[in-house]
Enzyme design. Structure first.
Site, mmCIF file in Angstrom:
data_model
loop_
_atom_site.group_PDB
_atom_site.id
_atom_site.type_symbol
_atom_site.label_atom_id
_atom_site.label_comp_id
_atom_site.label_asym_id
_atom_site.label_seq_id
_atom_site.Cartn_x
_atom_site.Cartn_y
_atom_site.Cartn_z
ATOM 1 C CG ASN A 10 7.272 -14.402 -0.457
ATOM 2 O OD1 ASN A 10 6.708 -15.460 -0.741
ATOM 3 N ND2 ASN A 10 7.442 -13.994 0.791
ATOM 4 C CE LYS A 12 4.349 -12.102 1.531
ATOM 5 N NZ LYS A 12 4.043 -11.044 2.475
ATOM 6 C CG HIS A 96 8.594 -13.966 5.025
ATOM 7 N ND1 HIS A 96 7.447 -13.556 5.648
ATOM 8 C CD2 HIS A 96 8.759 -13.168 3.948
ATOM 9 C CE1 HIS A 96 6.933 -12.541 4.961
ATOM 10 N NE2 HIS A 96 7.705 -12.295 3.920
ATOM 11 C CD GLU A 98 3.834 -13.109 5.425
ATOM 12 O OE1 GLU A 98 3.992 -14.026 4.598
ATOM 13 O OE2 GLU A 98 3.634 -11.921 5.099
ATOM 14 C CD GLU A 168 10.386 -9.146 3.172
ATOM 15 O OE1 GLU A 168 9.987 -8.835 2.053
ATOM 16 O OE2 GLU A 168 9.962 -10.136 3.791
ATOM 17 N N GLY A 174 2.715 -5.997 3.565
ATOM 18 C CA GLY A 174 1.304 -6.175 3.229
ATOM 19 C C GLY A 174 0.400 -5.092 3.801
ATOM 20 C CB SER A 212 4.116 -1.772 1.138
ATOM 21 O OG SER A 212 3.294 -2.454 2.078
HETATM 22 P P1 13P Z 1 4.303 -7.048 0.405
HETATM 23 O O1 13P Z 1 5.093 -6.615 -0.812
HETATM 24 O O2 13P Z 1 2.950 -7.603 0.052
HETATM 25 O O3 13P Z 1 4.273 -5.996 1.443
HETATM 26 O O4 13P Z 1 5.087 -8.293 1.044
HETATM 27 C C1 13P Z 1 6.441 -8.175 1.291
HETATM 28 C C2 13P Z 1 6.954 -9.508 1.652
HETATM 29 O O5 13P Z 1 6.621 -10.049 2.685
HETATM 30 C C3 13P Z 1 7.859 -10.167 0.701
HETATM 31 O O6 13P Z 1 8.476 -11.252 1.288
#
Ligand code: 13P
Length: 249
Positions: A10, A12, A96, A98, A168, A174, A212
């Site tokens: 992903n 983003k 997601h 976010e 997640e 992140g 992460s």
């Molecule tokens: P990170 O791997 O940066 O923690 O992000 C995970 C994520 O949100 C994947 O969709």
């Protein structure tokens, strides 16, 4: 049914067209010997076409990071399933954290998106996960159950083989804080049970962990019976790190 294993990137809101080309061209030069693992790259909408073209002769596939649940009409700024399908994009991330926290996406909206994806015969990557407070208050199971039962309410006939659940935990995204092996194992087991309790065969569904994931922690997580792959954010922006994660699956 043998579950498919996935390594999903992903990206983003990172990578423009130039970055996408250079990443995927170097990805195409890698030997993908881990044949049991399917890789999917999810760039921004503007890079989907480029991605589809570069990967057209590869085993890797392209996914979108979002979609709207109506077919067409006056929805400024939105993208429909048929638009994605038309350019050869079959996978879509929905729900997601976010999107849930920044763009107020609700469980009901996730359900509408899932309905639309299924009716268009596209493949969903449904993200779920608890916040730090919810975990601290012992609400993890309840939240996962709520997110899944609302999203999958109308989906008795769904083809689970082409459906991915990504667990997640919000607090692990992140942050550099990965959930422990025990937490991931427990959460993935309870996700399978939630499916079993809702009339599905939970053992047929691929459940990925995200939060992460790096080339340093992928092996111990991938050894868990109920982990069928990863949804990777930050570490998927580095082609060698992502390749190392793929190889640990
Ligand atoms: P990170 O791997 O940066 O923690 O992000 C995970 C994520 O949100 C994947 O969709």
């Amino acid at each position: 049914m043998l579950r498919t294993r996935f390594c999903v990137a992903n990206w983003k809101m990172n990578f423009n067209c130039t970055d996408t080309k250079s990443f995927l061209e170097s990805w195409n030069n890698k030997e993908l010997n881990n044949k049991e693992v399917k890789t999917i790259f999810c760039p921004s909408f503007t890079e989907l076409n480029t991605g589809v073209e570069i990967l057209q002769y590869s085993d890797s596939e392209i996914g979108a990071q979002n979609v709207f649940y109506e077919s067409n009409g006056a929805y400024t700024g939105e993208v429909s399933c048929s638009m994605l399908k038309n350019i050869g994009c079959q996978w879509v991330i929905i729900g997601h954290s976010e999107r849930r926290s920044i763009f107020s996406e609700t469980n009901e909206m996730v359900r509408n998106k899932l309905d639309q994806l299924i009716s268009e015969r596209m493949n969903p990557i449904v993200c779920i996960g608890e916040t730090k407070t919810q975990r601290e208050n012992g609400k993890t199971q309840e939240i996962l159950s709520q997110q899944l039962s609302i999203a999958f309410e109308n989906q008795e006939d769904i083809n689970l083989k082409n459906t991915i659940i990504a667990y997640e935990p919000v607090w692990a995204i992140g942050t550099g804080i990965t959930a422990t092996v025990e937490m991931v194992s427990d959460a993935h087991k309870s996700i399978r049970n939630i499916f079993n309790n809702n009339g599905f065969n939970g053992s047929n569904i691929s459940i990925l962990y995200g939060g992460s994931v790096t080339d340093g922690n992928a092996t111990e997580l991938s050894e868990l019976t109920d982990v069928d792959g990863f949804l990777v954010g930050g570490a998927s922006l580095d082609v060698d790190k992502f390749y190392a994660i793929y190889n640990q699956l």
